[in-house]
Design an enzyme around this catalytic site. Structure first.
Site, mmCIF file in Angstrom:
data_model
loop_
_atom_site.group_PDB
_atom_site.id
_atom_site.type_symbol
_atom_site.label_atom_id
_atom_site.label_comp_id
_atom_site.label_asym_id
_atom_site.label_seq_id
_atom_site.Cartn_x
_atom_site.Cartn_y
_atom_site.Cartn_z
ATOM 1 N N THR A 117 0.991 -1.156 -0.010
ATOM 2 C CA THR A 117 -0.064 -0.166 -0.065
ATOM 3 C C THR A 117 0.955 1.331 0.159
ATOM 4 O O THR A 117 1.994 1.114 0.675
ATOM 5 C CB THR A 117 -1.081 0.183 1.250
ATOM 6 O OG1 THR A 117 -1.852 1.246 1.120
ATOM 7 C CG2 THR A 117 -0.112 0.274 2.541
ATOM 8 N N ASN A 118 0.372 2.248 -0.521
ATOM 9 C CA ASN A 118 0.770 3.672 -0.642
ATOM 10 C C ASN A 118 0.147 4.560 0.455
ATOM 11 O O ASN A 118 0.681 5.870 0.832
ATOM 12 C CB ASN A 118 1.027 4.176 -1.789
ATOM 13 C CG ASN A 118 2.040 3.683 -2.800
ATOM 14 O OD1 ASN A 118 3.273 3.773 -2.260
ATOM 15 N ND2 ASN A 118 1.728 3.358 -4.129
ATOM 16 N N ALA B 62 -0.457 5.649 3.984
ATOM 17 C CA ALA B 62 0.121 5.494 5.291
ATOM 18 C C ALA B 62 -0.867 5.364 6.403
ATOM 19 O O ALA B 62 -0.436 4.654 7.183
ATOM 20 C CB ALA B 62 0.784 6.814 5.532
ATOM 21 N N HIS B 63 -2.126 5.891 6.286
ATOM 22 C CA HIS B 63 -3.157 5.376 7.135
ATOM 23 C C HIS B 63 -3.451 3.889 7.394
ATOM 24 O O HIS B 63 -3.533 3.178 8.424
ATOM 25 C CB HIS B 63 -4.311 6.281 7.053
ATOM 26 C CG HIS B 63 -4.099 7.656 6.966
ATOM 27 N ND1 HIS B 63 -3.848 8.537 8.089
ATOM 28 C CD2 HIS B 63 -3.993 8.542 5.901
ATOM 29 C CE1 HIS B 63 -3.879 9.764 7.718
ATOM 30 N NE2 HIS B 63 -3.797 9.716 6.404
ATOM 31 N N LYS B 64 -3.409 3.317 6.182
ATOM 32 C CA LYS B 64 -3.919 1.975 6.149
ATOM 33 C C LYS B 64 -2.725 0.999 6.909
ATOM 34 O O LYS B 64 -3.038 0.160 7.694
ATOM 35 C CB LYS B 64 -3.998 1.200 4.645
ATOM 36 C CG LYS B 64 -5.166 1.761 4.068
ATOM 37 C CD LYS B 64 -5.110 0.985 2.630
ATOM 38 C CE LYS B 64 -6.246 1.443 1.577
ATOM 39 N NZ LYS B 64 -5.951 0.593 0.380
ATOM 40 N N ASP C 220 -7.654 -3.442 -1.050
ATOM 41 C CA ASP C 220 -8.332 -2.704 -1.615
ATOM 42 C C ASP C 220 -9.638 -2.302 -1.078
ATOM 43 O O ASP C 220 -10.407 -3.414 -0.597
ATOM 44 C CB ASP C 220 -8.734 -3.140 -3.445
ATOM 45 C CG ASP C 220 -8.941 -1.914 -4.217
ATOM 46 O OD1 ASP C 220 -8.179 -0.804 -4.249
ATOM 47 O OD2 ASP C 220 -10.119 -1.782 -4.747
ATOM 48 N N TYR D 20 -12.998 8.955 4.267
ATOM 49 C CA TYR D 20 -14.498 9.290 4.599
ATOM 50 C C TYR D 20 -14.898 9.133 6.016
ATOM 51 O O TYR D 20 -16.050 9.103 6.370
ATOM 52 C CB TYR D 20 -15.261 8.294 3.835
ATOM 53 C CG TYR D 20 -15.215 8.459 2.157
ATOM 54 C CD1 TYR D 20 -15.904 9.382 1.718
ATOM 55 C CD2 TYR D 20 -14.285 7.759 1.402
ATOM 56 C CE1 TYR D 20 -15.831 9.457 0.277
ATOM 57 C CE2 TYR D 20 -14.238 7.918 0.169
ATOM 58 C CZ TYR D 20 -14.735 8.589 -0.751
ATOM 59 O OH TYR D 20 -14.689 9.051 -2.055
ATOM 60 N N ARG E 60 -11.968 -3.123 7.862
ATOM 61 C CA ARG E 60 -10.155 -3.752 7.722
ATOM 62 C C ARG E 60 -9.985 -4.749 9.028
ATOM 63 O O ARG E 60 -9.231 -5.547 8.858
ATOM 64 C CB ARG E 60 -9.282 -2.630 7.822
ATOM 65 C CG ARG E 60 -7.967 -2.780 7.508
ATOM 66 C CD ARG E 60 -7.113 -1.616 6.858
ATOM 67 N NE ARG E 60 -7.798 -0.952 5.700
ATOM 68 C CZ ARG E 60 -8.344 0.070 5.515
ATOM 69 N NH1 ARG E 60 -8.617 0.812 6.560
ATOM 70 N NH2 ARG E 60 -8.977 0.600 4.277
HETATM 71 P P1 ITT Z 1 -3.364 1.988 -1.766
HETATM 72 O O1 ITT Z 1 -4.272 1.496 -3.058
HETATM 73 O O2 ITT Z 1 -1.715 2.321 -2.070
HETATM 74 O O3 ITT Z 1 -3.765 0.684 -0.797
HETATM 75 P P2 ITT Z 1 -5.498 3.957 -1.617
HETATM 76 O O4 ITT Z 1 -5.775 4.881 -0.705
HETATM 77 O O5 ITT Z 1 -5.577 4.239 -3.079
HETATM 78 O O6 ITT Z 1 -3.967 3.080 -1.244
HETATM 79 P P3 ITT Z 1 -7.742 2.145 -2.249
HETATM 80 O O7 ITT Z 1 -7.349 2.141 -3.512
HETATM 81 O O8 ITT Z 1 -8.314 0.794 -1.523
HETATM 82 O O9 ITT Z 1 -6.415 2.886 -1.418
HETATM 83 O O10 ITT Z 1 -8.792 3.369 -1.881
HETATM 84 C C1 ITT Z 1 -9.493 3.167 -0.954
HETATM 85 C C2 ITT Z 1 -10.240 4.739 -0.522
HETATM 86 O O11 ITT Z 1 -11.444 4.460 -0.023
HETATM 87 C C3 ITT Z 1 -9.101 5.471 0.320
HETATM 88 O O12 ITT Z 1 -8.451 6.426 -0.257
HETATM 89 C C4 ITT Z 1 -10.427 6.239 1.233
HETATM 90 O O13 ITT Z 1 -10.990 7.351 0.450
HETATM 91 C C5 ITT Z 1 -11.578 5.122 1.338
HETATM 92 N N1 ITT Z 1 -10.953 4.223 2.413
HETATM 93 C C6 ITT Z 1 -10.793 3.222 2.561
HETATM 94 N N2 ITT Z 1 -10.996 2.581 3.790
HETATM 95 C C7 ITT Z 1 -11.088 3.553 4.512
HETATM 96 C C8 ITT Z 1 -11.099 3.796 5.971
HETATM 97 O O14 ITT Z 1 -10.993 2.865 6.678
HETATM 98 N N3 ITT Z 1 -11.706 5.036 6.512
HETATM 99 C C9 ITT Z 1 -12.055 6.073 5.491
HETATM 100 N N4 ITT Z 1 -11.929 5.913 4.283
HETATM 101 C C10 ITT Z 1 -11.307 4.787 3.498
#
Ligand code: ITT
Length: 192
Positions: free
Chosen positions: A9-10, A12-14, A70, A150, A177
């Site tokens: 993942t890119n 940082a919050h995840k 994702d 969100y 998650r």
């Molecule tokens: P990576 O693909 O590098 O993992 P990303 O931010 O692009 O990072 P995604 O393609 O999975 O990740 O997009 C997920 C989006 O959905 C993320 O940018 C948020 O806007 C939203 N999202 C996912 N999980 C969330 C959470 O726990 N809380 C709030 N918003 C979330």
């Protein structure tokens, strides 16, 4: 010794959330930590497809066993949008995404929604998918400063506060998650 695993993942919050959930038994390596600075293409139209694309990219180009997440927000009244396009919904950042969603929901009283994540795990020749969903509703305005994406406009079922107000301790226990990571941990233990 800690088991090392790459999280493709890119975001940082995840990374921070998942590292906290996995705890001391694991060392979670970021893409940067393995020297991957590319923007991995996410061209599939499902969470599972994109999670697998991200994990496969890392496995093929860098050779590491890894997992990828994702995820996104699915709003009932919008037919499941923004869904797989959650990160790119408005063309801007999280503030713009939330503003667009609140605007599209302005006249809507049915406010049910869910966060969904799919985690793809690749170890050796094996691949596995894990899903986590948390139901809730969309607020009428943004509230709270914690979390990311969100979180300020999503109230999980059984609570009166948004994920951004509830804070990481609660979110990391009940989120989409968290539910997927619980299954990931079981699989990692079996592989070890
Ligand atoms: P990576 O693909 O590098 O993992 P990303 O931010 O692009 O990072 P995604 O393609 O999975 O990740 O997009 C997920 C989006 O959905 C993320 O940018 C948020 O806007 C939203 N999202 C996912 N999980 C969330 C959470 O726990 N809380 C709030 N918003 C979330």
């Amino acid at each position: 010794m800690k088991q090392k695993i790459v999280f493709a993942t890119n975001n940082a919050h995840k990374l921070e959330e998942v590292a906290a959930m996995l705890g001391d038994a694991y060392e979670v390596l970021s893409l940067r930590a393995i020297g991957c600075n590319e923007d991995i293409p996410e061209t599939a139209d499902t969470f599972a497809g994109n999670a697998m694309l991200k994990a496969r990219y890392v496995k093929e180009h860098y050779g590491y066993d890894c997992f990828a997440d994702d995820s996104g927000l699915e709003v009932d009244a919008l037919g499941g949008a923004p869904g797989v396009y959650s990160a790119r919904y408005s063309g801007g950042g999280s503030e713009e995404n939330m503003a667009k969603l609140l605007q599209n929901m302005a006249e809507e009283n049915e406010r049910g929604a869910q966060f969904r994540t799919i985690i793809a795990l690749l170890i050796g020749e094996d691949s596995q998918l894990f899903e986590g969903i948390v139901r809730g509703h969309i607020t009428r305005e943004r509230k709270g400063e914690g979390g990311f994406g969100y979180d300020p406009i999503f109230v999980p079922e059984g609570y009166d506060l948004t994920f951004a107000e509830l804070g990481s301790e609660v979110k990391n226990r009940i989120s989409h998650r968290a539910k997927a990571v619980e299954q990931l941990v079981v699989a990692l233990k079996q592989k070890n």
